[in-house]
Design an enzyme around this catalytic site. Structure first.
Site, PDB file in Angstrom:
ATOM      1  N   GLU A 157      -3.358   3.444  70.844  1.00  0.00           N
ATOM      2  CA  GLU A 157      -2.769   4.792  71.006  1.00  0.00           C
ATOM      3  C   GLU A 157      -1.849   5.116  69.842  1.00  0.00           C
ATOM      4  O   GLU A 157      -1.526   4.246  69.030  1.00  0.00           O
ATOM      5  CB  GLU A 157      -1.933   4.835  72.297  1.00  0.00           C
ATOM      6  CG  GLU A 157      -2.643   5.450  73.493  1.00  0.00           C
ATOM      7  CD  GLU A 157      -2.754   6.962  73.395  1.00  0.00           C
ATOM      8  OE1 GLU A 157      -2.323   7.536  72.376  1.00  0.00           O
ATOM      9  OE2 GLU A 157      -3.288   7.562  74.341  1.00  0.00           O
ATOM     10  N   ASN A 183       0.653  13.169  77.834  1.00  0.00           N
ATOM     11  CA  ASN A 183      -0.081  12.887  76.607  1.00  0.00           C
ATOM     12  C   ASN A 183       0.018  14.057  75.645  1.00  0.00           C
ATOM     13  O   ASN A 183       0.549  15.122  75.955  1.00  0.00           O
ATOM     14  CB  ASN A 183      -1.572  12.650  76.938  1.00  0.00           C
ATOM     15  CG  ASN A 183      -1.905  11.177  77.056  1.00  0.00           C
ATOM     16  OD1 ASN A 183      -1.506  10.379  76.207  1.00  0.00           O
ATOM     17  ND2 ASN A 183      -2.643  10.804  78.089  1.00  0.00           N
ATOM     18  N   ASP A 185      -0.260   3.118  88.218  1.00  0.00           N
ATOM     19  CA  ASP A 185      -1.465   3.374  89.011  1.00  0.00           C
ATOM     20  C   ASP A 185      -1.880   4.851  88.981  1.00  0.00           C
ATOM     21  O   ASP A 185      -2.734   5.278  89.750  1.00  0.00           O
ATOM     22  CB  ASP A 185      -1.257   2.914  90.457  1.00  0.00           C
ATOM     23  CG  ASP A 185      -0.212   3.750  91.204  1.00  0.00           C
ATOM     24  OD1 ASP A 185       0.360   4.686  90.603  1.00  0.00           O
ATOM     25  OD2 ASP A 185       0.029   3.464  92.391  1.00  0.00           O
ATOM     26  N   ASN A 193       4.645   6.838  78.042  1.00  0.00           N
ATOM     27  CA  ASN A 193       3.314   6.954  77.449  1.00  0.00           C
ATOM     28  C   ASN A 193       3.429   7.662  76.097  1.00  0.00           C
ATOM     29  O   ASN A 193       4.378   7.438  75.369  1.00  0.00           O
ATOM     30  CB  ASN A 193       2.399   7.682  78.452  1.00  0.00           C
ATOM     31  CG  ASN A 193       0.936   7.476  78.177  1.00  0.00           C
ATOM     32  OD1 ASN A 193       0.518   6.356  77.913  1.00  0.00           O
ATOM     33  ND2 ASN A 193       0.148   8.539  78.209  1.00  0.00           N
ATOM     34  N   ASP A 245      -6.644  13.415  75.695  1.00  0.00           N
ATOM     35  CA  ASP A 245      -5.621  12.370  75.602  1.00  0.00           C
ATOM     36  C   ASP A 245      -4.631  12.745  74.493  1.00  0.00           C
ATOM     37  O   ASP A 245      -3.902  13.709  74.638  1.00  0.00           O
ATOM     38  CB  ASP A 245      -6.322  11.015  75.396  1.00  0.00           C
ATOM     39  CG  ASP A 245      -5.403   9.843  75.627  1.00  0.00           C
ATOM     40  OD1 ASP A 245      -4.178   9.999  75.504  1.00  0.00           O
ATOM     41  OD2 ASP A 245      -5.905   8.736  75.919  1.00  0.00           O
TER      42      ASP A 245
END
Ligand code: ZN
Length: 297
Positions: A23, A154, A126, A108, A204
């Protein structure tokens, strides 16, 4: 190695890093180096494309994104919040906690804006719907929650005139646009800019080019899509792996698009069919990027 997808843009494998969740590629112009992360293996990779030399730092926590820090080293969005990484000593020092009391969440994707603030969001391990949020780390290390009710935060980017911010919450299957105040970092008036049919993959990471077009990586979609600022699809770069996670322009003239990918979510059979899943890819898609901004604290 050169691999041709079904599109007209030739894609090469730069590093077969077999990342679990590769990423966040960032080109560090002054160092002529690319850094990217493997979120769940807790790694920050560095590549010198001139020598093909790679270096990896184990951060010790899931690391969702990094950006350069104007005083040196990197700022990072990790499991428990925002930290800074001293590349020489390979050490992480936390500067601000984010949801640190919630072991179900981690940070993230993230990116710096033109004013030197670092933005990054959270998600549940999760992927519990709505369990995440988007945050902003300012120069004085205060953290502001910008958005609530996010599932997989994202794809941050800003328009070239700094009047808009773009954001992706992956399971919503599209790119949203906000009015953005670059002086204060405030965002408002969220609306949908790009709708992506689920059969083409889930959006993403993303980056913007010098024409203000958006390059969006498609998880499960084997592709990066380029969209015009009005949201129309312009170009498709096909890749030899399905879990495409993010992209950033690099190289001296910022004409090379570096693309990260993942092995996560693939069956044994799919992993066998995709020997380059999790690799760092590169292509020259005929556009230029803008230099990545640094965190100015
Ligand atoms: Zn991502």
């Amino acid at each position: 190695m050169n691999l041709s997808g079904d599109g007209s843009v030739e894609v090469e494998v730069v590093v077969d890093s077999r990342d679990q969740v590769g990423e966040g590629p960032v080109w560090i112009g002054p160092e002529r180096r690319l850094v990217w992360v493997d979120i769940t293996r807790r790694l920050v990779h560095g590549l010198d494309p001139a020598t093909s030399h790679t270096e990896t730092v184990d951060v010790g926590q899931c690391v969702g994104a990094v950006a350069t820090r104007s005083s040196g080293g990197l700022v990072a969005a990790v499991e428990t919040g925002f930290g800074v990484i001293d590349v020489a000593t390979r050490s992480l020092e936390m500067v601000a906690e984010v949801e640190a009391d919630n072991p179900n969440n981690r940070m993230n994707d993230g990116k710096c804006d033109s004013s030197g603030r670092f933005w990054a969001g959270t998600m549940a391990f999760d992927e519990t719907p709505g369990a995440g949020a988007l945050y902003r780390l300012d120069a004085d290390h205060t953290v502001t929650k910008v958005l609530d009710d996010v599932t997989i935060s994202n794809g941050l980017a800003w328009s070239l005139d700094d009047r808009n911010m773009y954001f992706i919450d992956t399971p919503t299957n599209g790119v949203d646009i906000f009015d953005y105040d670059f002086e204060t970092g405030a965002v408002r008036n969220r609306r949908r800019l790009i709708e992506i049919p689920p059969e083409l993959g889930a959006p993403d990471g993303m980056t913007v080019d010098t024409e203000g077009y958006l390059w969006v990586a498609l998880w499960g979609g084997r592709a990066v899509h380029r969209y015009a600022p009005d949201g129309t699809l312009h170009t498709v770069v096909s890749l030899p792996a399905s879990q495409i996670t993010s992209c950033a322009f690099g190289g001296e003239d910022l004409t090379e698009l570096y693309i990260t990918s993942a092995t996560q979510g693939l069956s044994e059979r799919e992993l066998h069919q995709q020997p380059h899943a999790g690799a760092l890819f590169r292509c020259r898609p005929g556009a230029n990027g803008i230099p990545a901004y640094s965190f100015r604290d």
